[in-house]
Scaffold this motif. Structure first.
Motif, PDB file in Angstrom:
ATOM      1  N   SER A  57      50.941  81.363  18.119  1.00  8.96           N
ATOM      2  CA  SER A  57      49.719  80.615  17.784  1.00  8.96           C
ATOM      3  C   SER A  57      50.019  79.144  17.550  1.00  8.96           C
ATOM      4  O   SER A  57      49.244  78.279  17.965  1.00  8.96           O
ATOM      5  CB  SER A  57      49.022  81.220  16.563  1.00  8.96           C
ATOM      6  N   ARG A  58      51.146  78.841  16.927  1.00  8.13           N
ATOM      7  CA  ARG A  58      51.487  77.430  16.689  1.00  8.13           C
ATOM      8  C   ARG A  58      51.867  76.721  17.989  1.00  8.13           C
ATOM      9  O   ARG A  58      51.618  75.534  18.128  1.00  8.13           O
ATOM     10  CB  ARG A  58      52.588  77.333  15.649  1.00  8.13           C
ATOM     11  N   VAL A  59      52.450  77.449  18.915  1.00 14.79           N
ATOM     12  CA  VAL A  59      52.741  76.860  20.228  1.00 14.79           C
ATOM     13  C   VAL A  59      51.428  76.473  20.906  1.00 14.79           C
ATOM     14  O   VAL A  59      51.269  75.363  21.404  1.00 14.79           O
ATOM     15  CB  VAL A  59      53.541  77.833  21.127  1.00 14.79           C
ATOM     16  N   LEU A  60      50.468  77.397  20.897  1.00 11.35           N
ATOM     17  CA  LEU A  60      49.191  77.144  21.566  1.00 11.35           C
ATOM     18  C   LEU A  60      48.378  76.055  20.861  1.00 11.35           C
ATOM     19  O   LEU A  60      47.536  75.416  21.480  1.00 11.35           O
ATOM     20  CB  LEU A  60      48.380  78.435  21.671  1.00 11.35           C
ATOM     21  N   GLU A  61      48.621  75.828  19.575  1.00 13.57           N
ATOM     22  CA  GLU A  61      47.909  74.798  18.826  1.00 13.57           C
ATOM     23  C   GLU A  61      48.620  73.447  18.850  1.00 13.57           C
ATOM     24  O   GLU A  61      48.068  72.448  18.390  1.00 13.57           O
ATOM     25  CB  GLU A  61      47.753  75.242  17.362  1.00 13.57           C
ATOM     26  N   ALA A  62      49.831  73.394  19.375  1.00 19.84           N
ATOM     27  CA  ALA A  62      50.608  72.153  19.388  1.00 19.84           C
ATOM     28  C   ALA A  62      49.942  71.104  20.278  1.00 19.84           C
ATOM     29  O   ALA A  62      49.264  71.427  21.253  1.00 19.84           O
ATOM     30  CB  ALA A  62      52.026  72.431  19.885  1.00 19.84           C
ATOM     31  N   THR A  63      50.168  69.861  19.929  1.00 23.59           N
ATOM     32  CA  THR A  63      49.621  68.761  20.725  1.00 23.59           C
ATOM     33  C   THR A  63      50.447  68.589  22.000  1.00 23.59           C
ATOM     34  O   THR A  63      51.617  68.994  22.044  1.00 23.59           O
ATOM     35  CB  THR A  63      49.658  67.436  19.938  1.00 23.59           C
ATOM     36  N   PRO A  64      49.873  67.962  23.013  1.00 23.23           N
ATOM     37  CA  PRO A  64      50.648  67.697  24.228  1.00 23.23           C
ATOM     38  C   PRO A  64      51.918  66.889  23.936  1.00 23.23           C
ATOM     39  O   PRO A  64      52.957  67.134  24.550  1.00 23.23           O
ATOM     40  CB  PRO A  64      49.675  66.903  25.099  1.00 23.23           C
ATOM     41  N   ARG A  82      46.222  74.498  26.459  1.00 23.98           N
ATOM     42  CA  ARG A  82      44.915  74.028  25.958  1.00 23.98           C
ATOM     43  C   ARG A  82      43.790  74.863  26.575  1.00 23.98           C
ATOM     44  O   ARG A  82      42.834  75.237  25.899  1.00 23.98           O
ATOM     45  CB  ARG A  82      44.747  72.545  26.312  1.00 23.98           C
ATOM     46  N   LEU A  83      43.928  75.161  27.856  1.00 21.97           N
ATOM     47  CA  LEU A  83      42.933  75.969  28.545  1.00 21.97           C
ATOM     48  C   LEU A  83      42.826  77.359  27.920  1.00 21.97           C
ATOM     49  O   LEU A  83      41.719  77.885  27.760  1.00 21.97           O
ATOM     50  CB  LEU A  83      43.285  76.081  30.032  1.00 21.97           C
ATOM     51  N   ILE A  84      43.942  77.939  27.548  1.00 19.26           N
ATOM     52  CA  ILE A  84      43.939  79.283  26.958  1.00 19.26           C
ATOM     53  C   ILE A  84      43.115  79.303  25.679  1.00 19.26           C
ATOM     54  O   ILE A  84      42.264  80.175  25.498  1.00 19.26           O
ATOM     55  CB  ILE A  84      45.376  79.763  26.704  1.00 19.26           C
ATOM     56  N   THR A  85      43.348  78.352  24.786  1.00 21.04           N
ATOM     57  CA  THR A  85      42.600  78.349  23.525  1.00 21.04           C
ATOM     58  C   THR A  85      41.124  78.047  23.767  1.00 21.04           C
ATOM     59  O   THR A  85      40.254  78.639  23.121  1.00 21.04           O
ATOM     60  CB  THR A  85      43.188  77.356  22.505  1.00 21.04           C
ATOM     61  N   GLU A  86      40.837  77.169  24.710  1.00 17.41           N
ATOM     62  CA  GLU A  86      39.443  76.843  25.010  1.00 17.41           C
ATOM     63  C   GLU A  86      38.729  78.027  25.667  1.00 17.41           C
ATOM     64  O   GLU A  86      37.572  78.312  25.352  1.00 17.41           O
ATOM     65  CB  GLU A  86      39.364  75.608  25.913  1.00 17.41           C
ATOM     66  N   VAL A  87      39.402  78.710  26.585  1.00 13.38           N
ATOM     67  CA  VAL A  87      38.803  79.882  27.234  1.00 13.38           C
ATOM     68  C   VAL A  87      38.582  80.992  26.206  1.00 13.38           C
ATOM     69  O   VAL A  87      37.555  81.669  26.232  1.00 13.38           O
ATOM     70  CB  VAL A  87      39.673  80.383  28.418  1.00 13.38           C
ATOM     71  N   ALA A  88      39.527  81.162  25.274  1.00 12.65           N
ATOM     72  CA  ALA A  88      39.361  82.180  24.229  1.00 12.65           C
ATOM     73  C   ALA A  88      38.113  81.892  23.398  1.00 12.65           C
ATOM     74  O   ALA A  88      37.331  82.801  23.107  1.00 12.65           O
ATOM     75  CB  ALA A  88      40.599  82.233  23.337  1.00 12.65           C
ATOM     76  N   ARG A  89      37.921  80.627  23.022  1.00 16.81           N
ATOM     77  CA  ARG A  89      36.729  80.274  22.255  1.00 16.81           C
ATOM     78  C   ARG A  89      35.469  80.472  23.093  1.00 16.81           C
ATOM     79  O   ARG A  89      34.489  81.054  22.640  1.00 16.81           O
ATOM     80  CB  ARG A  89      36.796  78.840  21.741  1.00 16.81           C
ATOM     81  N   TYR A 111      28.354  85.628  14.023  1.00 20.09           N
ATOM     82  CA  TYR A 111      27.903  84.945  15.231  1.00 20.09           C
ATOM     83  C   TYR A 111      28.565  83.574  15.345  1.00 20.09           C
ATOM     84  O   TYR A 111      28.970  83.157  16.426  1.00 20.09           O
ATOM     85  CB  TYR A 111      26.382  84.795  15.194  1.00 20.09           C
ATOM     86  N   LEU A 112      28.687  82.869  14.228  1.00 26.61           N
ATOM     87  CA  LEU A 112      29.171  81.492  14.240  1.00 26.61           C
ATOM     88  C   LEU A 112      30.695  81.356  14.319  1.00 26.61           C
ATOM     89  O   LEU A 112      31.193  80.364  14.846  1.00 26.61           O
ATOM     90  CB  LEU A 112      28.657  80.748  13.008  1.00 26.61           C
ATOM     91  N   VAL A 113      31.436  82.320  13.817  1.00 25.88           N
ATOM     92  CA  VAL A 113      32.897  82.209  13.764  1.00 25.88           C
ATOM     93  C   VAL A 113      33.513  81.820  15.109  1.00 25.88           C
ATOM     94  O   VAL A 113      34.360  80.921  15.166  1.00 25.88           O
ATOM     95  CB  VAL A 113      33.536  83.496  13.186  1.00 25.88           C
ATOM     96  N   PRO A 114      33.145  82.439  16.221  1.00 23.58           N
ATOM     97  CA  PRO A 114      33.776  82.070  17.490  1.00 23.58           C
ATOM     98  C   PRO A 114      33.591  80.597  17.886  1.00 23.58           C
ATOM     99  O   PRO A 114      34.426  80.039  18.588  1.00 23.58           O
ATOM    100  CB  PRO A 114      33.087  82.982  18.518  1.00 23.58           C
ATOM    101  N   PHE A 115      32.545  79.969  17.441  1.00 20.54           N
ATOM    102  CA  PHE A 115      32.317  78.570  17.782  1.00 20.54           C
ATOM    103  C   PHE A 115      33.412  77.664  17.212  1.00 20.54           C
ATOM    104  O   PHE A 115      33.628  76.569  17.699  1.00 20.54           O
ATOM    105  CB  PHE A 115      30.943  78.101  17.274  1.00 20.54           C
ATOM    106  N   PHE A 116      34.094  78.136  16.191  1.00 12.86           N
ATOM    107  CA  PHE A 116      35.104  77.323  15.523  1.00 12.86           C
ATOM    108  C   PHE A 116      36.529  77.676  15.929  1.00 12.86           C
ATOM    109  O   PHE A 116      37.469  77.002  15.530  1.00 12.86           O
ATOM    110  CB  PHE A 116      34.946  77.465  14.003  1.00 12.86           C
ATOM    111  N   HIS A 117      36.680  78.712  16.722  1.00 15.73           N
ATOM    112  CA  HIS A 117      38.006  79.176  17.134  1.00 15.73           C
ATOM    113  C   HIS A 117      38.831  78.040  17.744  1.00 15.73           C
ATOM    114  O   HIS A 117      38.398  77.389  18.693  1.00 15.73           O
ATOM    115  CB  HIS A 117      37.860  80.323  18.146  1.00 15.73           C
ATOM    116  N   GLY A 118      39.999  77.808  17.198  1.00 10.77           N
ATOM    117  CA  GLY A 118      40.935  76.850  17.769  1.00 10.77           C
ATOM    118  C   GLY A 118      40.612  75.387  17.524  1.00 10.77           C
ATOM    119  O   GLY A 118      41.337  74.518  17.982  1.00 10.77           O
ATOM    120  N   HIS A 174      36.779  74.390   8.078  1.00 10.66           N
ATOM    121  CA  HIS A 174      37.806  73.666   7.314  1.00 10.66           C
ATOM    122  C   HIS A 174      39.146  73.953   7.990  1.00 10.66           C
ATOM    123  O   HIS A 174      39.815  74.919   7.648  1.00 10.66           O
ATOM    124  CB  HIS A 174      37.829  74.143   5.862  1.00 10.66           C
ATOM    125  N   PRO A 175      39.521  73.131   8.970  1.00  8.37           N
ATOM    126  CA  PRO A 175      40.753  73.414   9.732  1.00  8.37           C
ATOM    127  C   PRO A 175      42.014  73.482   8.871  1.00  8.37           C
ATOM    128  O   PRO A 175      42.945  74.189   9.201  1.00  8.37           O
ATOM    129  CB  PRO A 175      40.852  72.241  10.719  1.00  8.37           C
TER     130      PRO A 175
END
Length: 176
Positions: A57-64, A82-89, A111-118, A174-175
């Motif tokens: 998860s930290r790899v996928l959240e890392a900045t470029p 980045r695409l993986i986390t965006e597609v998941a959301r 309902y709202l939780v997925p909107f904040f994923h990633g 709250h990230p």
């Protein structure tokens, strides 16, 4: 012939047969890296990413910028992650959109939780409902920094009126 000959194909076949349930984190990364680095052994790169960031998860959240510090990780890999986390959301939001009637606070929360994923910065969404609690729309109304997000009241009112909403729910993350 190398003992690694056919490794990519075997790993892909294993995934298709078993899903990711029995994979180690580095193996999941290795499988992903096949598509970002098509001509190189990705096992050691996957291990290095786990060593550097501590988890998948930290790899996928890392900045470029952070990812580019790892040898052989370039634009293809950073875009893929980045695409993986965006597609998941996107997928989670799309699934949530199927449940259109929200009759409780818990249902609204689910309902709202997925909107904040990633999302790495504080983000505000406006959920507009009709008189029967049917979802009319859910729109992002603001973004901020890691610990704050401002939203003009006028924007909220305009969106609610435009949607012809009977009720609205304002939600933010709250990230940190």
């Amino acid at each position: 012939m190398s003992i690694h000959a056919g490794h990519r194909q075997r790993l892909k076949e294993r995934f298709l047969k078993e899903s990711l349930d029995n994979f180690e984190e580095h193996q999941v990364l290795e499988l992903l890296l096949f598509y970002g680095i098509p001509q190189r052994d990705t096992n050691e790169i996957a291990h290095e990413l786990i060593r550097k960031f501590g988890s998948l998860s930290r790899v996928l959240e890392a900045t470029p910028e952070e990812l580019s510090e790892v040898k052989y990780v370039g634009d293809n890999v950073t875009t893929l992650f980045r695409l993986i986390t965006e597609v998941a959301r996107y997928y989670q939001v799309n699934c949530a959109m199927r449940e259109q009637i929200l009759t409780s606070i818990d249902a609204c929360g689910k309902y709202l939780v997925p909107f904040f994923h990633g999302r790495q910065i504080e983000t505000v969404f406006l959920l507009c409902l009709d008189a029967k609690c049917k979802v009319l729309c859910c729109e992002k109304v603001g973004e901020g920094s890691v610990n704050s997000a401002g939203v003009p009241v006028r924007k909220i009112v305009e969106m609610a009126l435009k949607a012809n909403a009977t009720s609205v729910i304002l939600a933010h993350n709250h990230p940190s």
